[in-house]
Design an enzyme around this catalytic site. Structure first.
Site, short mmCIF file in Angstrom:
data_model
loop_
_atom_site.label_atom_id
_atom_site.label_comp_id
_atom_site.label_asym_id
_atom_site.label_seq_id
_atom_site.Cartn_x
_atom_site.Cartn_y
_atom_site.Cartn_z
CB CYS A 106 1.62 -2.20 13.55
SG CYS A 106 1.84 -2.03 11.77
CB CYS A 154 2.82 7.22 3.29
SG CYS A 154 3.18 5.93 4.48
CB CYS A 183 4.72 -2.98 16.18
SG CYS A 183 6.44 -2.64 15.76
CD GLU A 237 -3.03 -1.02 2.16
OE1 GLU A 237 -4.10 -1.59 1.96
OE2 GLU A 237 -2.76 -0.44 3.21
CB CYS A 239 6.24 -5.54 8.82
SG CYS A 239 7.56 -4.79 9.81
CB CYS A 273 0.15 6.32 11.45
SG CYS A 273 1.75 5.80 11.91
S1 SF4 Z 1 4.83 -0.39 13.09
FE1 SF4 Z 1 4.15 -2.08 11.74
S2 SF4 Z 1 5.18 -1.73 9.78
FE2 SF4 Z 1 6.24 -0.48 11.35
S3 SF4 Z 1 7.91 -1.81 12.10
FE3 SF4 Z 1 6.17 -2.18 13.47
S4 SF4 Z 1 5.09 -3.95 12.56
FE4 SF4 Z 1 6.45 -3.12 10.98
#
Ligand code: SF4
Length: 353
Positions: A129, A115, A126, A99, A122, A347
């Protein structure tokens, strides 16, 4: 003598080329492939405002050499316009989707922030996220990252690179893919192409200390943002597993030693999660963390989504946090009003759908 039937020959497969590889080549590399007029071809590839019909206007000879090398723009699989003017684009390289978000600034003059993603999924995990729920699928190549930028700009603008700001804050941890991201930055800053200033490119990291140090030695070197999000190791480890490898003290030391140009600052991003990291004590510790290096703080009230158990802070709590931060010591603080919230493009909300 008996003649035995020959085994059928294996069908010859064309060599697998990486998507958009042609956008990852500098003029000298185009020349080495036999591309005619390599500098002019590079310009045509990397200046999207000269494109015709959404594609670079290449000579027939250049096109025939480059098509074998992956002269492929990402297909736009979907596009969602937000009521605030931003657009979330789901881009497809082969079957892999990433995206990008196009965000015209509110000010006059047509300025735009785009962005972009550096990986499919990923690996960082996190817990707040949405992208983390995809897991890590693969790195994007430099050519794919560049093609992503050029494709978005050709579709939605701006018309001039001085109006463009890029942030590596989409899917992925850019410093986990440092070699390709570094190469993409080199290509995007190349004066014979898009010619972006490295000061218009920000790389946001979850805090990979060795790669932060490596980025400090890059040329051209983009701006650095750290996604901190906690002020104690205990909370950070809970929110961001990378905190188990690199405690906050190590991160602060790396930022303190990071080479900065005149008037350059490191952006410290802090996603505010109600009741988790938004106390006035957190604000004081955040101020202390940042005091060691030139910085600005970007507070990001959490954007709620179904994939994380956290709540958005109330507006008065966001203001109280900002006031407590400033009471500890004067600094530059902005509260990010996330763009694209209604289309899940804000975000921490980017996930392949
Ligand atoms: S916030 Fe999301 S995209 Fe960014 S490093 Fe952490 S898991 Fe990965």
């Amino acid at each position: 003598m008996l003649s035995l039937p020959l085994a059928p020959a294996a069908p010859t497969q064309p060599p697998r080329v990486s998507h958009a590889q042609a956008f990852g080549l500098l003029p000298a590399e185009l020349a080495a492939l036999g591309v005619p007029a390599p500098e002019a071809t590079f310009q045509k590839l990397h200046r999207p405002w000269t494109w015709q019909g959404g594609a670079p206007a290449l000579s027939r000879a250049a096109r025939s050499v480059l098509e074998a090398r992956g002269l492929e723009l990402p297909a736009i699989a979907s596009r969602q316009a937000s009521s605030d003017g931003s657009t979330k684009l789901l881009l497809s390289f082969g079957g892999d989707r990433v995206e990008a978000v196009h965000m015209p600034r509110a000010v006059a003059g047509g300025r735009v922030t785009v962005c972009i993603s550096s990986q499919v999924g990923c690996a960082m995990g996190c817990t707040f996220c949405a992208t983390a729920s995809m897991g890590f699928q693969r790195h994007l190549s430099a050519g794919e990252i560049v093609a992503q930028v050029l494709g978005v700009v050709s579709e939605l603008g701006p018309r001039h690179p001085s109006d463009l700001t890029l942030v590596f804050m989409g899917m992925g941890e850019p410093l986990h893919n440092l070699s390709e991201v570094r190469r993409a930055v080199e290509l995007l800053c190349e004066p014979r192409g898009l010619g972006l200033s490295p000061r218009r490119i920000t790389i946001s990291t979850s805090g990979l200390v060795p790669e932060i140090r490596a980025l400090g030695g890059c040329s051209p070197r983009p701006l650095l943002a750290l996604s901190l999000n906690a002020t104690t190791d205990e909370v950070r480890r809970e929110l961001m597993p990378i905190g188990k490898r690199f405690p906050i003290g190590e991160l602060r030391a790396a930022l303190q030693e990071y080479p900065l140009r005149a008037r350059e600052r490191i952006t410290v991003e802090y996603v505010l999660l109600a009741g988790v990291n938004d106390s006035v004590e957190d604000a004081a510790r955040l101020s202390d963390f940042c005091a060691a290096f030139p910085h600005n703080v970007n507070l990001i009230p959490f954007n709620e989504h179904a994939l994380a158990p956290y709540r958005a802070p109330l507006e008065p709590d966001v203001s109280a946090f900002a006031r407590a931060l400033l009471a500890r010591r004067p600094t530059l603080v902005t509260v990010r009003r996330s763009r694209g919230r209604d289309v899940q493009a804000a975000c921490g909300q980017l996930v392949q759908s």
